[in-house]
Design a protein around this motif. Structure first.
Motif, PDB file in Angstrom:
ATOM      1  N   MET A 205     -16.952  43.437  40.996  1.00 53.10           N
ATOM      2  CA  MET A 205     -15.865  44.670  40.664  1.00 53.10           C
ATOM      3  C   MET A 205     -16.161  45.707  41.712  1.00 53.10           C
ATOM      4  O   MET A 205     -17.183  46.231  41.896  1.00 53.10           O
ATOM      5  CB  MET A 205     -16.139  44.966  39.331  1.00 53.10           C
ATOM      6  N   THR A 206     -15.109  46.125  42.291  1.00 54.41           N
ATOM      7  CA  THR A 206     -15.182  47.189  43.220  1.00 54.41           C
ATOM      8  C   THR A 206     -14.890  48.547  42.877  1.00 54.41           C
ATOM      9  O   THR A 206     -14.047  48.611  41.635  1.00 54.41           O
ATOM     10  CB  THR A 206     -14.293  46.912  44.702  1.00 54.41           C
ATOM     11  N   SER A 207     -15.237  49.562  43.354  1.00 52.49           N
ATOM     12  CA  SER A 207     -14.927  50.876  42.986  1.00 52.49           C
ATOM     13  C   SER A 207     -13.366  51.217  43.407  1.00 52.49           C
ATOM     14  O   SER A 207     -12.934  52.336  42.903  1.00 52.49           O
ATOM     15  CB  SER A 207     -15.468  52.011  43.458  1.00 52.49           C
ATOM     16  N   ALA A 208     -12.707  50.221  44.257  1.00 52.39           N
ATOM     17  CA  ALA A 208     -11.431  50.687  44.682  1.00 52.39           C
ATOM     18  C   ALA A 208     -10.374  50.256  43.738  1.00 52.39           C
ATOM     19  O   ALA A 208      -9.202  50.312  43.844  1.00 52.39           O
ATOM     20  CB  ALA A 208     -11.243  49.822  45.815  1.00 52.39           C
ATOM     21  N   ARG A 209     -10.900  49.470  42.578  1.00 56.92           N
ATOM     22  CA  ARG A 209      -9.964  48.948  41.634  1.00 56.92           C
ATOM     23  C   ARG A 209      -9.335  50.125  40.686  1.00 56.92           C
ATOM     24  O   ARG A 209     -10.067  50.968  40.279  1.00 56.92           O
ATOM     25  CB  ARG A 209     -10.434  48.074  40.651  1.00 56.92           C
ATOM     26  N   ILE A 210      -8.234  49.972  40.111  1.00 56.39           N
ATOM     27  CA  ILE A 210      -7.692  51.018  39.437  1.00 56.39           C
ATOM     28  C   ILE A 210      -7.431  50.582  37.719  1.00 56.39           C
ATOM     29  O   ILE A 210      -6.898  49.532  37.833  1.00 56.39           O
ATOM     30  CB  ILE A 210      -6.239  51.634  39.719  1.00 56.39           C
ATOM     31  N   PRO A 211      -8.327  51.058  36.985  1.00 59.46           N
ATOM     32  CA  PRO A 211      -8.003  50.582  35.701  1.00 59.46           C
ATOM     33  C   PRO A 211      -7.016  51.243  35.091  1.00 59.46           C
ATOM     34  O   PRO A 211      -6.317  52.286  35.182  1.00 59.46           O
ATOM     35  CB  PRO A 211      -9.513  51.302  35.041  1.00 59.46           C
ATOM     36  N   VAL A 212      -6.304  50.325  34.088  1.00 53.35           N
ATOM     37  CA  VAL A 212      -5.129  50.716  33.574  1.00 53.35           C
ATOM     38  C   VAL A 212      -5.268  50.185  32.021  1.00 53.35           C
ATOM     39  O   VAL A 212      -5.492  48.931  31.947  1.00 53.35           O
ATOM     40  CB  VAL A 212      -3.920  49.989  34.153  1.00 53.35           C
ATOM     41  N   LEU A 213      -4.694  50.988  31.171  1.00 53.33           N
ATOM     42  CA  LEU A 213      -4.606  50.442  29.848  1.00 53.33           C
ATOM     43  C   LEU A 213      -3.447  49.678  29.587  1.00 53.33           C
ATOM     44  O   LEU A 213      -2.121  50.216  29.848  1.00 53.33           O
ATOM     45  CB  LEU A 213      -4.416  51.469  28.696  1.00 53.33           C
ATOM     46  N   PRO A 214      -3.453  48.344  29.098  1.00 52.95           N
ATOM     47  CA  PRO A 214      -2.174  47.597  28.988  1.00 52.95           C
ATOM     48  C   PRO A 214      -1.287  48.171  28.064  1.00 52.95           C
ATOM     49  O   PRO A 214      -1.756  48.740  27.314  1.00 52.95           O
ATOM     50  CB  PRO A 214      -2.554  46.230  28.782  1.00 52.95           C
ATOM     51  N   ARG A 215      -0.156  47.886  28.166  1.00 52.49           N
ATOM     52  CA  ARG A 215       0.990  47.770  27.147  1.00 52.49           C
ATOM     53  C   ARG A 215       0.394  47.540  25.718  1.00 52.49           C
ATOM     54  O   ARG A 215      -0.137  46.524  25.449  1.00 52.49           O
ATOM     55  CB  ARG A 215       1.978  47.058  27.162  1.00 52.49           C
ATOM     56  N   GLY A 216       0.736  48.518  24.738  1.00 51.76           N
ATOM     57  CA  GLY A 216       0.192  48.240  23.346  1.00 51.76           C
ATOM     58  C   GLY A 216      -1.204  48.879  23.194  1.00 51.76           C
ATOM     59  O   GLY A 216      -1.674  48.789  21.913  1.00 51.76           O
ATOM     60  N   VAL A 217      -2.079  49.257  24.014  1.00 51.72           N
ATOM     61  CA  VAL A 217      -3.318  49.708  24.061  1.00 51.72           C
ATOM     62  C   VAL A 217      -3.360  51.420  24.097  1.00 51.72           C
ATOM     63  O   VAL A 217      -2.751  51.807  25.058  1.00 51.72           O
ATOM     64  CB  VAL A 217      -4.235  49.093  25.102  1.00 51.72           C
TER      65      VAL A 217
ATOM     66  N   PHE B 140     -18.774  49.334  31.756  1.00 51.67           N
ATOM     67  CA  PHE B 140     -17.763  49.720  30.720  1.00 51.67           C
ATOM     68  C   PHE B 140     -16.529  49.024  30.874  1.00 51.67           C
ATOM     69  O   PHE B 140     -16.049  48.325  29.760  1.00 51.67           O
ATOM     70  CB  PHE B 140     -17.659  51.089  30.400  1.00 51.67           C
ATOM     71  N   VAL B 141     -15.785  49.188  31.886  1.00 50.59           N
ATOM     72  CA  VAL B 141     -14.460  48.798  32.125  1.00 50.59           C
ATOM     73  C   VAL B 141     -14.546  47.364  32.029  1.00 50.59           C
ATOM     74  O   VAL B 141     -13.542  46.535  31.655  1.00 50.59           O
ATOM     75  CB  VAL B 141     -13.689  49.236  33.211  1.00 50.59           C
ATOM     76  N   GLU B 142     -15.606  46.883  32.586  1.00 53.52           N
ATOM     77  CA  GLU B 142     -15.559  45.369  32.973  1.00 53.52           C
ATOM     78  C   GLU B 142     -15.827  44.532  31.304  1.00 53.52           C
ATOM     79  O   GLU B 142     -15.210  43.654  30.992  1.00 53.52           O
ATOM     80  CB  GLU B 142     -16.860  44.710  33.577  1.00 53.52           C
ATOM     81  N   ASP B 143     -16.312  45.185  30.725  1.00 56.18           N
ATOM     82  CA  ASP B 143     -16.551  44.850  29.119  1.00 56.18           C
ATOM     83  C   ASP B 143     -15.116  44.742  28.579  1.00 56.18           C
ATOM     84  O   ASP B 143     -14.941  43.960  27.858  1.00 56.18           O
ATOM     85  CB  ASP B 143     -17.557  45.572  28.299  1.00 56.18           C
ATOM     86  N   LEU B 144     -14.497  46.013  28.716  1.00 56.54           N
ATOM     87  CA  LEU B 144     -13.300  46.193  28.141  1.00 56.54           C
ATOM     88  C   LEU B 144     -12.196  45.174  28.731  1.00 56.54           C
ATOM     89  O   LEU B 144     -11.388  44.493  27.926  1.00 56.54           O
ATOM     90  CB  LEU B 144     -12.975  47.575  28.374  1.00 56.54           C
ATOM     91  N   ALA B 145     -12.348  44.797  29.783  1.00 53.74           N
ATOM     92  CA  ALA B 145     -11.479  43.853  30.525  1.00 53.74           C
ATOM     93  C   ALA B 145     -11.895  42.579  29.875  1.00 53.74           C
ATOM     94  O   ALA B 145     -11.001  41.632  29.767  1.00 53.74           O
ATOM     95  CB  ALA B 145     -11.484  43.766  32.062  1.00 53.74           C
ATOM     96  N   ASN B 146     -12.897  41.995  29.628  1.00 53.54           N
ATOM     97  CA  ASN B 146     -13.329  40.933  29.090  1.00 53.54           C
ATOM     98  C   ASN B 146     -12.944  40.828  27.826  1.00 53.54           C
ATOM     99  O   ASN B 146     -12.506  39.628  27.227  1.00 53.54           O
ATOM    100  CB  ASN B 146     -14.795  40.678  29.252  1.00 53.54           C
TER     101      ASN B 146
ATOM    102  N   PHE C  27      -6.642  45.806  35.496  1.00 51.73           N
ATOM    103  CA  PHE C  27      -6.835  46.651  37.140  1.00 51.73           C
ATOM    104  C   PHE C  27      -5.650  46.403  37.817  1.00 51.73           C
ATOM    105  O   PHE C  27      -5.372  45.130  37.800  1.00 51.73           O
ATOM    106  CB  PHE C  27      -8.183  46.023  37.572  1.00 51.73           C
ATOM    107  N   THR C  28      -5.566  47.282  38.718  1.00 50.02           N
ATOM    108  CA  THR C  28      -4.619  46.981  39.831  1.00 50.02           C
ATOM    109  C   THR C  28      -5.276  47.370  40.897  1.00 50.02           C
ATOM    110  O   THR C  28      -6.526  48.209  41.039  1.00 50.02           O
ATOM    111  CB  THR C  28      -3.398  47.811  39.486  1.00 50.02           C
ATOM    112  N   ASP C  29      -4.889  46.923  42.239  1.00 49.31           N
ATOM    113  CA  ASP C  29      -5.808  47.475  43.411  1.00 49.31           C
ATOM    114  C   ASP C  29      -5.148  48.731  43.903  1.00 49.31           C
ATOM    115  O   ASP C  29      -3.906  48.877  43.686  1.00 49.31           O
ATOM    116  CB  ASP C  29      -5.728  46.182  44.471  1.00 49.31           C
TER     117      ASP C  29
END
Length: 92
Positions: free
Chosen positions: A1-13, A77-83, A89-91
């Motif tokens: 995972m790179t620090s250039a990724r943009i975390p996003v809460l998906p629809r409904g979260v 933390f975000v990798e765990d939430l993504a799993n 994530f978006t780039d």
């Protein structure tokens, strides 16, 4: 995972404060995850525009902590939430 990724809460979260329990919660379809202060601090910065590096920089200043250490914690933390499929994530 790179620090250039943009975390996003998906629809409904969404983030929510559970008044009954007095605790912050991440609500998703058919699940809820209780957040500690660190998790809430990270997710409060997720806006769909800032990268992990941007969030780490902001939190490093806010909490007077090393940016690299914070970036590592955020990545885990975000990798765990993504799993768990409650974060995407978006780039940049």
């Amino acid at each position: 995972m790179t620090s250039a990724r943009i975390p996003v809460l998906p629809r409904g979260v969404r983030l929510h404060f559970d008044k009954v329990r007095g605790q912050n919660v991440l609500l998703a379809p058919e699940r809820s995850l209780f957040l500690d202060q660190t998790g809430h601090a990270i997710l409060s910065e997720v806006d769909g525009r800032r990268t992990i590096a941007d969030i780490a920089g902001h939190l490093a200043v806010k909490y007077n902590a090393p940016k690299d250490a914070i970036a590592n914690d955020i990545n885990e933390f975000v990798e765990d939430l993504a799993n768990k499929r409650v974060l995407e994530f978006t780039d940049a």
